[in-house]
Design a protein around this motif. Structure first.
Motif, PDB file in Angstrom:
ATOM      1  N   TRP A 161       9.653   2.004   2.192  1.00  0.00           N
ATOM      2  CA  TRP A 161      10.795   2.728   1.655  1.00  0.00           C
ATOM      3  C   TRP A 161      11.521   3.402   2.805  1.00  0.00           C
ATOM      4  N   CYS A 162      12.764   3.803   2.555  1.00  0.00           N
ATOM      5  CA  CYS A 162      13.612   4.381   3.599  1.00  0.00           C
ATOM      6  C   CYS A 162      13.825   5.872   3.385  1.00  0.00           C
ATOM      7  N   SER A 163      14.083   6.556   4.487  1.00  0.00           N
ATOM      8  CA  SER A 163      14.475   7.957   4.396  1.00  0.00           C
ATOM      9  C   SER A 163      15.912   8.017   3.884  1.00  0.00           C
ATOM     10  N   ASP A 164      16.311   9.149   3.352  1.00  0.00           N
ATOM     11  CA  ASP A 164      17.669   9.301   2.833  1.00  0.00           C
ATOM     12  C   ASP A 164      18.714   9.053   3.919  1.00  0.00           C
ATOM     13  N   GLU A 165      18.440   9.505   5.149  1.00  0.00           N
ATOM     14  CA  GLU A 165      19.411   9.353   6.239  1.00  0.00           C
ATOM     15  C   GLU A 165      19.631   7.905   6.626  1.00  0.00           C
ATOM     16  N   VAL A 166      18.649   7.044   6.413  1.00  0.00           N
ATOM     17  CA  VAL A 166      18.757   5.630   6.780  1.00  0.00           C
ATOM     18  C   VAL A 166      19.252   4.794   5.612  1.00  0.00           C
ATOM     19  N   ALA A 167      18.923   5.180   4.384  1.00  0.00           N
ATOM     20  CA  ALA A 167      19.262   4.381   3.196  1.00  0.00           C
ATOM     21  C   ALA A 167      20.759   4.111   3.094  1.00  0.00           C
ATOM     22  N   GLY A 168      21.581   5.030   3.503  1.00  0.00           N
ATOM     23  CA  GLY A 168      23.021   4.840   3.428  1.00  0.00           C
ATOM     24  C   GLY A 168      23.558   3.813   4.414  1.00  0.00           C
ATOM     25  N   ARG A 169      22.830   3.525   5.477  1.00  0.00           N
ATOM     26  CA  ARG A 169      23.296   2.590   6.506  1.00  0.00           C
ATOM     27  C   ARG A 169      22.838   1.157   6.290  1.00  0.00           C
ATOM     28  N   TYR A 170      21.809   0.933   5.479  1.00  0.00           N
ATOM     29  CA  TYR A 170      21.256  -0.412   5.282  1.00  0.00           C
ATOM     30  C   TYR A 170      21.256  -0.745   3.795  1.00  0.00           C
ATOM     31  N   LEU A 171      21.943  -1.815   3.417  1.00  0.00           N
ATOM     32  CA  LEU A 171      22.061  -2.192   2.011  1.00  0.00           C
ATOM     33  C   LEU A 171      20.702  -2.484   1.377  1.00  0.00           C
ATOM     34  N   ARG A 172      19.797  -3.131   2.112  1.00  0.00           N
ATOM     35  CA  ARG A 172      18.500  -3.489   1.549  1.00  0.00           C
ATOM     36  C   ARG A 172      17.555  -2.297   1.469  1.00  0.00           C
ATOM     37  N   CYS A 173      17.989  -1.148   1.940  1.00  0.00           N
ATOM     38  CA  CYS A 173      17.140   0.043   1.973  1.00  0.00           C
ATOM     39  C   CYS A 173      17.468   0.952   0.794  1.00  0.00           C
ATOM     40  N   ALA A 174      17.399   0.432  -0.420  1.00  0.00           N
ATOM     41  CA  ALA A 174      17.762   1.212  -1.597  1.00  0.00           C
ATOM     42  C   ALA A 174      16.665   2.183  -2.012  1.00  0.00           C
ATOM     43  N   ASP A 175      15.401   1.805  -1.798  1.00  0.00           N
ATOM     44  CA  ASP A 175      14.292   2.663  -2.217  1.00  0.00           C
ATOM     45  C   ASP A 175      14.100   3.799  -1.220  1.00  0.00           C
ATOM     46  N   THR A 176      14.135   5.035  -1.722  1.00  0.00           N
ATOM     47  CA  THR A 176      13.939   6.193  -0.846  1.00  0.00           C
ATOM     48  C   THR A 176      12.647   6.925  -1.161  1.00  0.00           C
ATOM     49  N   ALA A 177      11.782   6.315  -1.956  1.00  0.00           N
ATOM     50  CA  ALA A 177      10.468   6.883  -2.274  1.00  0.00           C
ATOM     51  C   ALA A 177       9.495   5.722  -2.508  1.00  0.00           C
ATOM     52  N   PRO A 178       8.205   5.959  -2.322  1.00  0.00           N
ATOM     53  CA  PRO A 178       7.244   4.886  -2.588  1.00  0.00           C
ATOM     54  C   PRO A 178       7.389   4.374  -4.017  1.00  0.00           C
ATOM     55  N   GLY A 179       7.247   3.061  -4.169  1.00  0.00           N
ATOM     56  CA  GLY A 179       7.377   2.453  -5.495  1.00  0.00           C
ATOM     57  C   GLY A 179       6.139   1.641  -5.834  1.00  0.00           C
ATOM     58  N   GLU A 180       6.328   0.644  -6.642  1.00  0.00           N
ATOM     59  CA  GLU A 180       5.250  -0.267  -7.022  1.00  0.00           C
ATOM     60  C   GLU A 180       4.927  -1.151  -5.816  1.00  0.00           C
ATOM     61  N   PRO A 181       3.682  -1.133  -5.333  1.00  0.00           N
ATOM     62  CA  PRO A 181       3.387  -1.911  -4.123  1.00  0.00           C
ATOM     63  C   PRO A 181       3.373  -3.414  -4.385  1.00  0.00           C
ATOM     64  N   LEU A 182       3.642  -4.169  -3.347  1.00  0.00           N
ATOM     65  CA  LEU A 182       3.443  -5.614  -3.381  1.00  0.00           C
ATOM     66  C   LEU A 182       1.942  -5.847  -3.345  1.00  0.00           C
ATOM     67  N   VAL A 183       1.420  -6.719  -4.191  1.00  0.00           N
ATOM     68  CA  VAL A 183      -0.011  -6.994  -4.242  1.00  0.00           C
ATOM     69  C   VAL A 183      -0.224  -8.503  -4.281  1.00  0.00           C
ATOM     70  N   SER A 184      -1.179  -8.998  -3.500  1.00  0.00           N
ATOM     71  CA  SER A 184      -1.495 -10.426  -3.517  1.00  0.00           C
ATOM     72  C   SER A 184      -2.988 -10.615  -3.330  1.00  0.00           C
ATOM     73  N   ALA A 185      -3.448 -11.757  -3.754  1.00  0.00           N
ATOM     74  CA  ALA A 185      -4.852 -12.133  -3.553  1.00  0.00           C
ATOM     75  C   ALA A 185      -4.872 -13.638  -3.354  1.00  0.00           C
ATOM     76  N   GLY A 186      -5.863 -14.123  -2.616  1.00  0.00           N
ATOM     77  CA  GLY A 186      -5.906 -15.550  -2.383  1.00  0.00           C
ATOM     78  C   GLY A 186      -7.081 -15.942  -1.515  1.00  0.00           C
ATOM     79  N   ALA A 187      -6.995 -17.153  -0.992  1.00  0.00           N
ATOM     80  CA  ALA A 187      -8.037 -17.713  -0.144  1.00  0.00           C
ATOM     81  C   ALA A 187      -7.395 -18.410   1.041  1.00  0.00           C
ATOM     82  N   GLU A 188      -8.121 -18.442   2.153  1.00  0.00           N
ATOM     83  CA  GLU A 188      -7.658 -19.138   3.354  1.00  0.00           C
ATOM     84  C   GLU A 188      -8.775 -20.013   3.877  1.00  0.00           C
ATOM     85  N   LEU A 189      -8.396 -21.088   4.528  1.00  0.00           N
ATOM     86  CA  LEU A 189      -9.354 -21.985   5.164  1.00  0.00           C
ATOM     87  C   LEU A 189      -9.056 -21.994   6.646  1.00  0.00           C
TER      88      LEU A 189
END
Length: 193
Positions: free
Chosen positions: A165-193
């Motif tokens: 997430w972004c600080s308020d001072e940065v959120a205004g400068r970057y379009l993709r930086c809309a979240d200014t507080a922690p939100g729902e985390p990305l979660v994944s699970a899987g296997a690797e070889l």
């Protein structure tokens, strides 16, 4: 621009012959960075940054050509100031083959496997991973005189999570930086070889 960087690291984990991973120990690192813009005419590029990457490895004496390993990793980023720019989470620290989209290589500091590089961006971020690594087969063979050789094959089961997430001072400068507080985390699970 002028800047100072300080890093501190400590590790007790080790790799044994035929190991498939680091074993029995920890790896801790903390980095602090401060940059000053000595002539902020148009936009002040001054910022402060803290990053950390920490891991714990525990080996298990189970059947196979090497020890099985449980691994835990936590990493984080905090960047403040007028010159702070966002970093991304997502991707993996390798190349994923046979995937319908390009998911790698990604960031080494803030990886979340199963999500594209830059799935989220922010001036504050964290990622975590739990992994079970296990040996499959020790081949130790090459193809005649060709420089092709298969030594060991191992697998891993993992679960990753992270958020940015972004600080308020940065959120205004970057379009993709809309979240200014922690939100729902990305979660994944899987296997690797």
């Amino acid at each position: 621009l002028a800047g100072v960087i300080a890093s501190l690291g400590f590790a007790t984990a080790r790799t044994q012959p035929f190991s498939i991973s680091r074993e029995d120990g920890i790896a801790l690192s903390l980095t602090a960075r401060r940059r000053w813009d000595r002539a902020p005419d148009v936009r002040d590029a001054t910022y402060t940054e803290f990053t950390t990457s920490n891991a714990l490895y525990q080996s298990l004496d189970l059947p196979g050509f090497s020890r099985h390993v449980l691994g835990l990793r936590v990493s984080g980023l905090r960047r403040t100031g007028n010159g702070a720019s966002p970093s991304s989470i997502g991707g993996a620290s390798g190349i994923i083959v046979a995937a319908p989209v390009d998911l790698g290589p990604g960031t080494l500091l803030l990886p979340v496997r199963g999500f594209a590089r830059g799935a989220r961006i922010g001036t504050s971020a964290w990622t975590a991973s739990a992994e079970y690594r296990f040996p499959l087969v020790s081949v130790g063979r090459g193809v005649k005189l060709l420089p092709l050789f298969l030594d060991r094959v191992s697998g891993a089961l993992f679960a990753d999570a992270g958020d940015a997430w972004c600080s308020d001072e940065v959120a205004g400068r970057y379009l993709r930086c809309a979240d200014t507080a922690p939100g729902e985390p990305l979660v994944s699970a899987g296997a690797e070889l």
